[in-house]
Design a protein around this motif. Structure first.
Motif, PDB file in Angstrom:
ATOM      1  N   MET A   1      24.617   3.387  35.799  1.00  0.00           N
ATOM      2  CA  MET A   1      25.096   4.045  34.598  1.00  0.00           C
ATOM      3  C   MET A   1      26.325   4.874  34.956  1.00  0.00           C
ATOM      4  O   MET A   1      26.360   5.531  35.978  1.00  0.00           O
ATOM      5  N   ASP A   2      27.300   4.818  34.067  1.00  0.00           N
ATOM      6  CA  ASP A   2      28.480   5.668  34.165  1.00  0.00           C
ATOM      7  C   ASP A   2      28.564   6.516  32.908  1.00  0.00           C
ATOM      8  O   ASP A   2      28.007   6.160  31.868  1.00  0.00           O
ATOM      9  N   ILE A   3      29.286   7.613  33.005  1.00  0.00           N
ATOM     10  CA  ILE A   3      29.577   8.464  31.862  1.00  0.00           C
ATOM     11  C   ILE A   3      31.085   8.379  31.646  1.00  0.00           C
ATOM     12  O   ILE A   3      31.861   8.488  32.588  1.00  0.00           O
ATOM     13  N   ARG A   4      31.473   8.160  30.397  1.00  0.00           N
ATOM     14  CA  ARG A   4      32.897   8.150  30.071  1.00  0.00           C
ATOM     15  C   ARG A   4      33.106   8.788  28.705  1.00  0.00           C
ATOM     16  O   ARG A   4      32.146   9.002  27.949  1.00  0.00           O
ATOM     17  N   LEU A   5      34.352   9.088  28.396  1.00  0.00           N
ATOM     18  CA  LEU A   5      34.671   9.633  27.093  1.00  0.00           C
ATOM     19  C   LEU A   5      34.325   8.622  26.000  1.00  0.00           C
ATOM     20  O   LEU A   5      34.501   7.415  26.185  1.00  0.00           O
ATOM     21  N   PHE A   6      33.846   9.119  24.895  1.00  0.00           N
ATOM     22  CA  PHE A   6      33.553   8.299  23.728  1.00  0.00           C
ATOM     23  C   PHE A   6      34.862   7.740  23.190  1.00  0.00           C
ATOM     24  O   PHE A   6      35.859   8.453  23.073  1.00  0.00           O
ATOM     25  N   ASP A   7      34.862   6.452  22.855  1.00  0.00           N
ATOM     26  CA  ASP A   7      36.020   5.779  22.274  1.00  0.00           C
ATOM     27  C   ASP A   7      35.622   5.335  20.869  1.00  0.00           C
ATOM     28  O   ASP A   7      34.787   4.432  20.716  1.00  0.00           O
TER      29      ASP A   7
ATOM     30  N   GLY B   1      23.835   5.727  25.639  1.00  0.00           N
ATOM     31  CA  GLY B   1      23.551   7.085  25.198  1.00  0.00           C
ATOM     32  C   GLY B   1      24.829   7.772  24.767  1.00  0.00           C
ATOM     33  O   GLY B   1      25.930   7.339  25.124  1.00  0.00           O
ATOM     34  N   PHE B   2      24.658   8.844  24.001  1.00  0.00           N
ATOM     35  CA  PHE B   2      25.795   9.607  23.483  1.00  0.00           C
ATOM     36  C   PHE B   2      25.430  11.078  23.510  1.00  0.00           C
ATOM     37  O   PHE B   2      24.280  11.450  23.301  1.00  0.00           O
ATOM     38  N   TYR B   3      26.427  11.926  23.731  1.00  0.00           N
ATOM     39  CA  TYR B   3      26.259  13.376  23.600  1.00  0.00           C
ATOM     40  C   TYR B   3      27.627  14.025  23.485  1.00  0.00           C
ATOM     41  O   TYR B   3      28.656  13.412  23.798  1.00  0.00           O
ATOM     42  N   ALA B   4      27.640  15.257  23.029  1.00  0.00           N
ATOM     43  CA  ALA B   4      28.842  16.080  23.028  1.00  0.00           C
ATOM     44  C   ALA B   4      28.546  17.274  23.924  1.00  0.00           C
ATOM     45  O   ALA B   4      27.401  17.743  24.012  1.00  0.00           O
ATOM     46  N   TYR B   5      29.593  17.776  24.592  1.00  0.00           N
ATOM     47  CA  TYR B   5      29.409  18.878  25.543  1.00  0.00           C
ATOM     48  C   TYR B   5      30.617  19.804  25.466  1.00  0.00           C
ATOM     49  O   TYR B   5      31.754  19.351  25.314  1.00  0.00           O
ATOM     50  N   SER B   6      30.340  21.077  25.577  1.00  0.00           N
ATOM     51  CA  SER B   6      31.397  22.079  25.664  1.00  0.00           C
ATOM     52  C   SER B   6      30.900  23.232  26.522  1.00  0.00           C
ATOM     53  O   SER B   6      29.704  23.340  26.820  1.00  0.00           O
ATOM     54  N   VAL B   7      31.822  24.077  26.906  1.00  0.00           N
ATOM     55  CA  VAL B   7      31.488  25.268  27.677  1.00  0.00           C
ATOM     56  C   VAL B   7      31.974  26.489  26.906  1.00  0.00           C
ATOM     57  O   VAL B   7      33.130  26.547  26.484  1.00  0.00           O
ATOM     58  N   ASN B   8      31.079  27.438  26.725  1.00  0.00           N
ATOM     59  CA  ASN B   8      31.429  28.711  26.125  1.00  0.00           C
ATOM     60  C   ASN B   8      31.864  29.629  27.264  1.00  0.00           C
ATOM     61  O   ASN B   8      31.027  30.068  28.062  1.00  0.00           O
TER      62      ASN B   8
ATOM     63  N   SER C   1      35.421  19.581  17.923  1.00  0.00           N
ATOM     64  CA  SER C   1      36.363  19.787  19.029  1.00  0.00           C
ATOM     65  C   SER C   1      37.226  21.011  18.761  1.00  0.00           C
ATOM     66  O   SER C   1      37.389  21.877  19.627  1.00  0.00           O
ATOM     67  N   ASP C   2      37.770  21.090  17.556  1.00  0.00           N
ATOM     68  CA  ASP C   2      38.632  22.217  17.192  1.00  0.00           C
ATOM     69  C   ASP C   2      37.864  23.535  17.189  1.00  0.00           C
ATOM     70  O   ASP C   2      38.370  24.558  17.655  1.00  0.00           O
ATOM     71  N   LYS C   3      36.641  23.514  16.681  1.00  0.00           N
ATOM     72  CA  LYS C   3      35.863  24.750  16.508  1.00  0.00           C
ATOM     73  C   LYS C   3      35.177  25.213  17.801  1.00  0.00           C
ATOM     74  O   LYS C   3      35.150  26.397  18.105  1.00  0.00           O
ATOM     75  N   TYR C   4      34.627  24.260  18.563  1.00  0.00           N
ATOM     76  CA  TYR C   4      33.810  24.631  19.728  1.00  0.00           C
ATOM     77  C   TYR C   4      34.317  24.076  21.056  1.00  0.00           C
ATOM     78  O   TYR C   4      33.778  24.411  22.105  1.00  0.00           O
ATOM     79  N   GLY C   5      35.287  23.178  21.003  1.00  0.00           N
ATOM     80  CA  GLY C   5      35.749  22.525  22.228  1.00  0.00           C
ATOM     81  C   GLY C   5      34.856  21.379  22.655  1.00  0.00           C
ATOM     82  O   GLY C   5      34.947  20.905  23.789  1.00  0.00           O
ATOM     83  N   ASP C   6      33.984  20.910  21.748  1.00  0.00           N
ATOM     84  CA  ASP C   6      33.065  19.810  22.078  1.00  0.00           C
ATOM     85  C   ASP C   6      33.844  18.539  22.413  1.00  0.00           C
ATOM     86  O   ASP C   6      34.779  18.166  21.705  1.00  0.00           O
ATOM     87  N   ILE C   7      33.401  17.877  23.465  1.00  0.00           N
ATOM     88  CA  ILE C   7      33.972  16.609  23.889  1.00  0.00           C
ATOM     89  C   ILE C   7      32.859  15.571  23.840  1.00  0.00           C
ATOM     90  O   ILE C   7      31.802  15.774  24.437  1.00  0.00           O
TER      91      ILE C   7
END
Length: 165
Positions: free
Chosen positions: A1-7, A69-76, A50-56
């Motif tokens: 399994m690899d993780i990559r940006l959602f396209d 699988g899918f997810y969004a991630y950000s750092v506060n 993305s604009d509001k929370y920086g979610d990627i």
């Protein structure tokens, strides 16, 4: 399994098919995304978070680069916490360790980031399989919001879970 940006162009049609009904949509996104979702609605939603929370948004992919699988991630930066959101796994691949491996990689990446002290996520009380998966990874309950949402004649608690890095 690899993780990559959602396209969006490559991955949307696959992920859209994982959200098969209104209840699944509620469990996944708390109805923050209209069901059934369209590519335009999802694109706009991803831009908003993305604009509001920086979610990627990311996808976990198999050897053929097909999303599993899918997810969004950000750092506060203020709290030094990573935030996992909108976690979903291909229904045909659930129970096979995909989520555990995918989220384990997120946590491992967070551990390597000196600006992250913990990672948190939310899960509804009725989503016991997801909650057990998160516990196996090492997430623990931080707090519970009782009766956070209603779905039909059901009332669900929202459980905030945390893993310290």
């Amino acid at each position: 399994m690899d993780i990559r940006l959602f396209d969006l162009d490559k991955d949307f049609a696959i992920i859209k098919n994982w959200i098969t009904d209104e209840r699944t949509n509620m469990l996944w996104c708390a109805n923050r995304i209209q069901y059934p979702m369209s590519k335009t609605i999802f694109k706009d939603f991803l831009k908003e978070i993305s604009d509001k929370y920086g979610d990627i948004p990311y996808v976990a992919v198999d050897d053929a680069d097909k999303p599993a699988g899918f997810y969004a991630y950000s750092v506060n930066e203020a709290t030094k916490e990573g935030m996992l959101k909108f976690v979903v796994v291909d229904p045909d691949k659930r129970g096979k360790g995909i989520a555990r491996e995918m989220l384990g990689r997120v946590v491992a990446t967070a551990l390597a980031d000196e600006n992250v002290q913990a990672v948190q996520l939310n899960v509804f009380s009725v989503n016991e399989p997801a909650r057990k998966c998160y516990q196996k990874i090492g997430f623990v309950e931080k707090n519970v919001t009782k009766e956070a949402v209603n779905f039909g004649d059901e009332t669900w608690d929202r459980i905030n879970m945390l893993i310290k890095c």
